[in-house]
Motif scaffolding. Structure first.
Motif: not given
Length: 953
Positions: A650-651, A676-679, A706-708, A724-725
């Motif tokens: 993650c970022t 957006m980040f499924p796997i 992935l952003p916090d 997107t997914y």
């Protein structure tokens, strides 16, 4: 909850219960009365105390003593007769204060009574407070029944402390002197001795300069708009969150109440509410002492009530016929029958607990919150309206409803409503409900950054507040009802670069009549200041929450960042440590589930309640960090399991990657991020911007992980992904899906509508969706865009105009994205001089370049930003000042590296997060710092060369 002068409106208070005759026969030994106890303490005091203790130190000792009293009181409740009497006492507390008060709250109040009353007895030894105050008497009767046997063991510690208070009070023969002692005592003692209450409420003493300004202004507002005075008969005045009584004390001392009216005002027209027991006691004797100093006669102040002001708005309390708290109940009923003309004070500002492990949640108020829902929230355009239920806003709603006909409200409070996006409905409502509004912005917002932080400068509450502070004076006149009279809005900003002392000095010389007010006409959006640019709304939306509008925006989908609710457990630089932490927490949670199931079986509990879960679970923060969903799942018997696929990169903050456990069961909110980040196998990129209403300067940064949520250091922001997914279903054709392997289809997140509008606007069919993405990224970096639409960017998501040089912005955006996404591959800045202190021969690189905490040194009291002390062996010099221009939220990019790459130990859990664990390359962090200097310089070169903001008509 407690206001900034120590006023309270929280889940802690104290009252006692009339001893039941039958239960009294079972008492084995009565507890010392408070007076006997105090005398016993003083009898054993030596004239000089050997080592001087500061009050913070005493508070730590007394906090432990209070906890021991709590244990003994709870032990006494095992005796059925005592338990029965206590239950009656608890029932009356709930009726007088709040239905949410539980057994622990009531026991805490009794313990507070034991350890705190002698404090102000020492300060006000000439007043027989205990003999007159109904709450103090009721408390003592309840303690006599419960029979706490622990007094003698605590006498020595308490004796020295109370003696120190008495020594401080000796020789003070004026009320102002006692006020100074009370300020110090309240500020330094209360916070440490009763931390649970302090954390729930927030406690800071209101400066007298602010109090006096409000009192003068309330008098002048009455005279100017209503032709009345504070001294007039029938003008009832209340401080609903009285704290230590400062507002009413200063009112009595102000001279605004004429001598002939003083007795009438004191005995029948002054009112005060308080919920925290210590504050209630101090306020009562403080106000009584002020009256005594003025008239030379002691009279109990019968206008003060131990109650929850907000709860009084819920319904007519069923308190008639009560025995234990009869005197207090009578005061509640008497106050409710009065028409209030003036409301003054400092409302509570706490919004609840920070951690679910605190078990220190604020109370709920259904009727009051429904009023907010139907007024402030209904008229707000914000998506997330939770902040409208902050305590200080509840106080504004309560006061607005409490004044029925005509009157004045004068508060000092958090000033977030002045310009906050969520408060647009509140601002609209105030303009509709009142005839005149005076808003004095005292600034002091410590959550800003850079030059803006310097302008905000001092806070009138010192370190007690990090928020904007404002004085709000609302005038409701009889003419307002049934007329079309418009509200007149007056605003004043106290000014830039003023210290706390400067601001207090200005206030001390001003009043409502002498402030140079600016008259403001709010716009249709409810803006008072920083009114929005009308053109902004005509630009294309960057994204829409409304599903019906998404297809017309530039990005179809966007999302808040990840909100874990327990970052120390869910994030870590070390993948191994993260796995250990998560697995440990899951194992403990599952033990709690199994234990609760067995507990329910043993107790024949079929449908367990949330309260039963709460009383069973272990809140030890070293074992788990709880959230509300965990509690509900325990109630349902849901077990967790560890999933290796949930570990992603993650970022977490700008240029700071970590490992994260991304799983909806252990994360508090995942929002749209799973789309957006499924796997881990599916990559993506996009940019993260500061959120609506953020107190940070508008910023944007491209990220490919992935952003916090708190990416910018505060908990809001929005991520706009390039793709997107969507998970493939049975009917999907794997061969036609773009990168469909892994069971997911990759979808372009730039809408077809956006592509069509851009091709039409520029008459260019070669424009691609990539071009639009990079154009948007470039435009959001434009200083001209940020400055021109600064007010709009605070209150809504960006809207994107079409400027003449589309290709210029798209090319700049592409270069910026390349630089920001691939910052780990850029060349480290060669101009930095790396100096190793001493002989490092033989020192392994892993040890030589290990970071604990970097810092910028000071030279003659000022930061020398050309130098960074990397660790005790390595120093970096010749860092160009120009590199600090690249700002991301509250910090420059360089300062983000300094801040994030340090070893942190979470205070609650003890979990260590060590940035040296991130990479196998021992030079990773030091080279990263040099790379970010390069990134910063190159970013500002591109930004400085952006085309003009020439917007197409």
């Amino acid at each position: 909850m407690v206001g900034k002068d120590g006023s309270s409106t929280a889940d802690s208070a104290g009252k006692t219960k009339e001893k039941d005759a039958q239960a009294a026969r079972h008492i084995q030994q009565a507890l010392f009365s408070i007076d006997d106890w105090r005398d016993a303490i003083y009898a054993r005091i030596v004239e000089k105390v050997g080592e001087r203790h500061y009050w913070e130190d005493w508070a730590k000792d007394i906090a432990q003593i209070a906890n021991r009293h709590v244990t003994r009181i709870k032990a006494a409740l095992a005796i059925p007769e005592k338990k029965a009497v206590f239950e009656e006492f608890l029932g009356e507390l709930r009726a007088n204060l709040n239905p949410g008060i539980d057994e622990d709250d009531a026991v805490d109040m009794l313990a507070q009574h034991i350890v705190t009353k002698p404090v102000f007895d020492a300060l006000f030894k000439d007043y027989d407070f205990a003999a007159h105050n109904p709450v103090s008497k009721a408390m003592q009767r309840m303690l006599d029944i419960l029979d706490d046997q622990g007094l003698d063991a605590e006498t020595k510690t308490l004796a020295d402390f109370y003696h120190s208070v008495r020594v401080r009070a000796e020789g003070i023969d004026n009320h102002e002197g006692r006020q100074r002692v009370i300020v110090e005592l309240y500020d330094k003692f209360f916070r440490t001795a009763l931390p649970k209450t302090a954390d729930a409420l927030g406690i800071v003493y209101t400066p007298v300069e602010v109090v006096d300004f409000i009192i003068r202004s309330a008098e002048q507002a009455l005279a100017k708009h209503l032709g009345r005075s504070l001294t007039d008969e029938g003008v009832h005045i209340i401080d609903p969150f009285v704290g230590t009584g400062t507002f009413l004390v200063r009112l009595l001392q102000s001279g605004l109440i004429k001598p002939k009216d003083l007795l009438r005002k004191y005995t029948s027209e002054l009112h005060a509410n308080e919920i925290v027991l210590l504050a209630y006691y101090i306020a009562a004797v403080n106000i009584e002492a002020a009256f005594h100093d003025l008239v030379g006669e002691y009279r109990p102040f019968e206008g003060i009530v131990l109650t929850d002001t907000f709860q009084l708005a819920e319904s007519n309390p069923q308190i008639e016929g009560m025995e234990v708290l009869a005197g207090n109940s009578e005061r509640v009923l008497r106050q409710q029958k009065q028409d209030i003309t003036v409301i003054i004070g400092n409302p509570p500002y706490s919004v609840g607990q920070e951690s679910q492990n605190d078990n220190n949640q604020n109370l709920k108020y259904e009727v009051l919150d429904e009023r907010i829902k139907n007024t402030y929230a209904k008229r707000s355009t914000a998506t997330n309206k939770n902040s409208l239920y902050d305590s200080y806003i509840r106080a504004i709603r309560w006061a607005s409803d409490r004044i029925k006909g005509e009157g004045v409200i004068a508060y000092v409070s958090n000033g977030g409503y002045i310009d906050g996006n969520t408060a647009d409905g509140l601002r609209k409502s105030l303009v509709d409900e009142f005839d005149a509004i005076y808003c004095y912005n005292l600034r002091g917002n410590a959550r800003t950054a850079g030059e803006q932080r310097q302008k905000e400068a001092g806070n009138v509450f010192g370190s007690g507040s990090r928020n904007t502070v404002a004085i709000l004076i609302l005038v409701k006149g009889a003419k307002h009802a049934g007329t079309d009279a418009r509200c007149t809005l007056y605003y004043r900003d106290i000014g830039d670069y003023l210290s706390r002392e400067d601001k207090l000095r200005i206030l001390s010389s001003q009043s409502l009549d002498t402030v140079d007010w600016q008259q403001i006409t709010p716009n249709a959006a409810g803006d008072w200041i920083n009114q929005r640019d009308e053109r902004f709304a005509s630009f294309q939306a960057i994204g829409e929450k409304d599903t019906a509008l998404r297809a017309s925006a530039i990005f179809e989908l966007h999302s808040s960042g990840l909100k874990t609710g327990r970052d120390p457990w869910i994030y870590n630089f070390s993948k191994r440590k993260l796995m250990e932490n998560v697995e440990s927490m899951i194992d403990f949670y599952n033990e709690q589930v199994r234990g609760f199931v067995e507990h329910c079986k043993a107790q024949n509990i079929v449908n367990p309640t949330s309260d039963q879960v709460e009383s069973f679970i272990d809140l030890d923060p070293k074992k788990i960090s709880w959230n509300e969903a965990d509690r509900d799942r325990i109630r349902k018997g849901t077990l967790y399991s560890f999933d290796q696929k949930s570990i992603l990169t993650c970022t977490y903050r700008p240029f700071s990657k970590q490992w994260v456990y991304f799983n909806h069961l252990l994360n508090q909110r995942t929002y749209q991020l799973p789309n957006m980040f499924p796997i881990p196998e599916h990559e993506n990129f996009g940019f993260y911007i500061t959120g609506v209403g953020s107190d940070k300067p508008f910023s944007v940064q491209a990220v490919d992980h992935l952003p916090d949520l708190a990416y910018w250091g505060s908990s809001n922001g929005q991520f706009f992904p390039r793709y997107t997914y969507r998970e493939l279903g049975k009917g999907d054709d794997l061969f036609s899906a773009s990168e469909g392997e892994g069971g997911y289809k990759k979808i372009d997140n730039i809408t077809d509508a956006a592509l069509a509008t851009y091709r039409t606007a520029y008459a260019d069919s070669t424009i691609t969706k990539d071009d639009i993405f990079y154009y948007t990224y470039g435009l959001l970096h434009s200083p001209e865009y940020r400055e021109r639409f600064a007010a709009d960017l605070k209150k809504s998501l960006p809207r994107i105009p079409k400027v003449r040089d589309f290709r210029g912005y798209a090319e700049a955006g592409r270069k910026l994205a390349e630089l920001h996404l691939h910052y780990e591959q850029v060349e480290p800045y060669q101009g930095i001089v790396e100096t190793v202190n001493g002989d490092a021969t033989g020192t392994p690189p892993r040890e030589l370049y290990r970071v604990t905490k970097m810092k910028i040194p000071k030279v003659k009291g000022k930061p020398d930003r050309s130098t960074i002390v990397y660790n005790n062996r390595v120093t970096l010099t010749n860092i160009p000042e120009e590199a600090y221009r690249y700002q991301l939220g509250a910090r420059s990019a360089i300062e983000w590296i300094i801040d994030r790459y340090q070893v942190r130990v979470d205070k609650a859990s003890g979990i260590v997060n060590d940035p040296n664990d991130w990479s196998d390359d021992p030079r990773y962090i030091i080279d990263l710092l040099k790379r970010i200097v390069t990134v910063s310089l190159e970013t500002m070169k591109i930004v400085d060369q952006l085309p003009p903001l020439d917007i197409l008509e």
